[in-house]
Scaffold this active site. Structure first.
Site, PDB file in Angstrom:
ATOM      1  N   ASN A   9       0.863  -1.180   0.000  1.00  0.00           N
ATOM      2  CA  ASN A   9       0.000   0.000   0.000  1.00  0.00           C
ATOM      3  C   ASN A   9       0.901   1.233   0.000  1.00  0.00           C
ATOM      4  OD1 ASN A   9      -1.853   2.001   0.446  1.00  0.00           O
ATOM      5  ND2 ASN A   9      -2.433   1.324   2.514  1.00  0.00           N
ATOM      6  N   LYS A  11       0.133   4.240  -0.411  1.00  0.00           N
ATOM      7  CA  LYS A  11      -0.524   5.439   0.142  1.00  0.00           C
ATOM      8  C   LYS A  11      -0.247   6.655  -0.751  1.00  0.00           C
ATOM      9  CE  LYS A  11      -0.375   3.292   4.639  1.00  0.00           C
ATOM     10  NZ  LYS A  11      -0.358   3.414   6.085  1.00  0.00           N
ATOM     11  N   HIS A  93      -9.812   1.109   4.360  1.00  0.00           N
ATOM     12  CA  HIS A  93      -8.584   1.347   5.114  1.00  0.00           C
ATOM     13  C   HIS A  93      -8.878   2.313   6.257  1.00  0.00           C
ATOM     14  CE1 HIS A  93      -4.572   2.572   6.233  1.00  0.00           C
ATOM     15  NE2 HIS A  93      -4.148   1.475   5.638  1.00  0.00           N
ATOM     16  N   GLU A  95      -7.315   4.666   7.460  1.00  0.00           N
ATOM     17  CA  GLU A  95      -7.040   6.083   7.184  1.00  0.00           C
ATOM     18  C   GLU A  95      -8.221   6.723   6.452  1.00  0.00           C
ATOM     19  OE1 GLU A  95      -3.173   5.650   5.358  1.00  0.00           O
ATOM     20  OE2 GLU A  95      -2.341   5.059   7.303  1.00  0.00           O
ATOM     21  N   GLU A 168      -5.959  -4.895  10.393  1.00  0.00           N
ATOM     22  CA  GLU A 168      -4.967  -3.859  10.643  1.00  0.00           C
ATOM     23  C   GLU A 168      -5.333  -3.103  11.918  1.00  0.00           C
ATOM     24  OE1 GLU A 168      -2.724  -2.722   6.832  1.00  0.00           O
ATOM     25  OE2 GLU A 168      -4.498  -1.449   6.935  1.00  0.00           O
ATOM     26  N   GLY A 174       1.778   2.469  10.828  1.00  0.00           N
ATOM     27  CA  GLY A 174       2.724   3.573  10.685  1.00  0.00           C
ATOM     28  C   GLY A 174       3.343   4.025  11.998  1.00  0.00           C
ATOM     29  N   SER A 214       2.836  -1.904  10.489  1.00  0.00           N
ATOM     30  CA  SER A 214       4.279  -1.908  10.755  1.00  0.00           C
ATOM     31  C   SER A 214       4.948  -3.243  10.441  1.00  0.00           C
ATOM     32  CB  SER A 214       4.562  -1.477  12.196  1.00  0.00           C
ATOM     33  OG  SER A 214       4.088  -0.159  12.417  1.00  0.00           O
TER      34      SER A 214
HETATM   35  P1  PGA Z   1       2.365   0.446   7.720  1.00  0.00           P
HETATM   36  O1  PGA Z   1       0.936   0.608   6.998  1.00  0.00           O
HETATM   37  O2  PGA Z   1       2.964  -0.841   7.227  1.00  0.00           O
HETATM   38  O3  PGA Z   1       3.139   1.659   7.307  1.00  0.00           O
HETATM   39  O4  PGA Z   1       2.093   0.410   9.198  1.00  0.00           O
HETATM   40  C1  PGA Z   1       0.098  -0.496   6.773  1.00  0.00           C
HETATM   41  C2  PGA Z   1      -1.187  -0.048   6.137  1.00  0.00           C
HETATM   42  O5  PGA Z   1      -1.665   1.042   6.461  1.00  0.00           O
HETATM   43  O6  PGA Z   1      -1.762  -0.738   5.278  1.00  0.00           O
END
Ligand code: PGA
Length: 252
Positions: A9, A11, A93, A95, A168, A174, A214
């Protein structure tokens, strides 16, 4: 036996040249036993699809609308994703569920998007996960169960083959904080149980459930060795070809 699936991803990162460069470097990952899907920003989707064409690496959109066309400024439809070379779409997601000043996406809207995207022939990765406050209040299973039931409502048994779940935990995205493999396995086993109750045990055993939050080369192997963890959805670490390739290798 469920086939592992690793998603990258990206982003809101990359520029046209770096997106093409990264996608080209990842082409060899398409020929292994693990399914690999890249989620670039919309504007680079076609470039990335061109760069991986014929390699076996898949491409997906990071979101889509629930309607095919119309007066929805700034939105992208599932039909447009397909038209640009996508096989997958990432939906729900955290976010997108949380951000945007009060208009975060609800599970019922995610359900409308998912239903439409599957109808168009896309496969979908549906994200679910609890916040730290929900986990500390002992509400993790309630939150996951609610998100799954609402987001997957009305999906026919035949279509479930095209759905992957990404667990997640919001507090792990993140932040550098990863769920322990045991914590992640507990949530995955719970999710599989919900799927079994929504459809049946056969579908629960067939559905792939990824862990995200992460994930890096250094923690991937232990997470991916858990019984109910069938892959990973990788954010930050998917922007490095070496790091991402090492995660895919850990899944094989
Ligand atoms: P990250 O993000 O690996 O940077 O924690 C995962 C995600 O949001 O899909």
């Amino acid at each position: 036996m469920r086939k592992s699936i690793i998603g990258g991803n990206w982003k809101m990162n990359m520029r046209a040249s770096s997106a093409k460069e990264l996608a080209s470097a990842l082409r060899p990952l398409g020929s292994g036993d693990c399914e690999v899907v890249l989620f670039p920003p919309f504007v680079y989707l076609k470039d990335v699809a061109d760069a991986v064409r014929g390699s076996g690496v898949h491409v997906g959109g990071q979101n889509c609308h629930s309607e095919p066309d119309g007066a929805f400024t700034g939105e992208i439809s599932a039909e447009m994703l397909k038209d640009s070379g996508a096989d997958y779409v990432l939906l729900g997601h955290s976010e997108r569920r949380a951000y945007h000043d009060g208009w975060g996406e609800s599970s019922s809207w995610i359900n409308a998007k998912l239903t439409h995207a599957l109808g168009v022939g896309l496969k979908a990765i549906l994200c679910v996960g609890e916040t730290i406050a929900e986990r500390e209040a002992g509400r993790t299973n309630d939150v996951l169960g609610g998100q799954l039931r609402q987001s997957l409502a009305g999906i026919s048994a035949e279509r479930t083959i095209d759905v992957v779940i990404a667990y997640e935990p919001v507090w792990a995205i993140g932040t550098g904080k990863t769920a322990t493999p045991q914590m992640a396995e507990g949530a995955h086993a719970f999710i599989r149980g919900v799927i079994g109750r929504m459809w049946d045990e056969g579908i629960a055993q067939q559905m792939r459930i990824q862990y995200g939050g992460s994930v890096k080369a250094s923690n991937a192997r232990e997470l991916l060795s858990q019984t109910d963890i069938d892959g990973a959805l990788v954010g930050g670490a998917s922007l490095s070809a070496d790091e991402f390739a090492a995660i895919v290798k850990a899944a094989k």
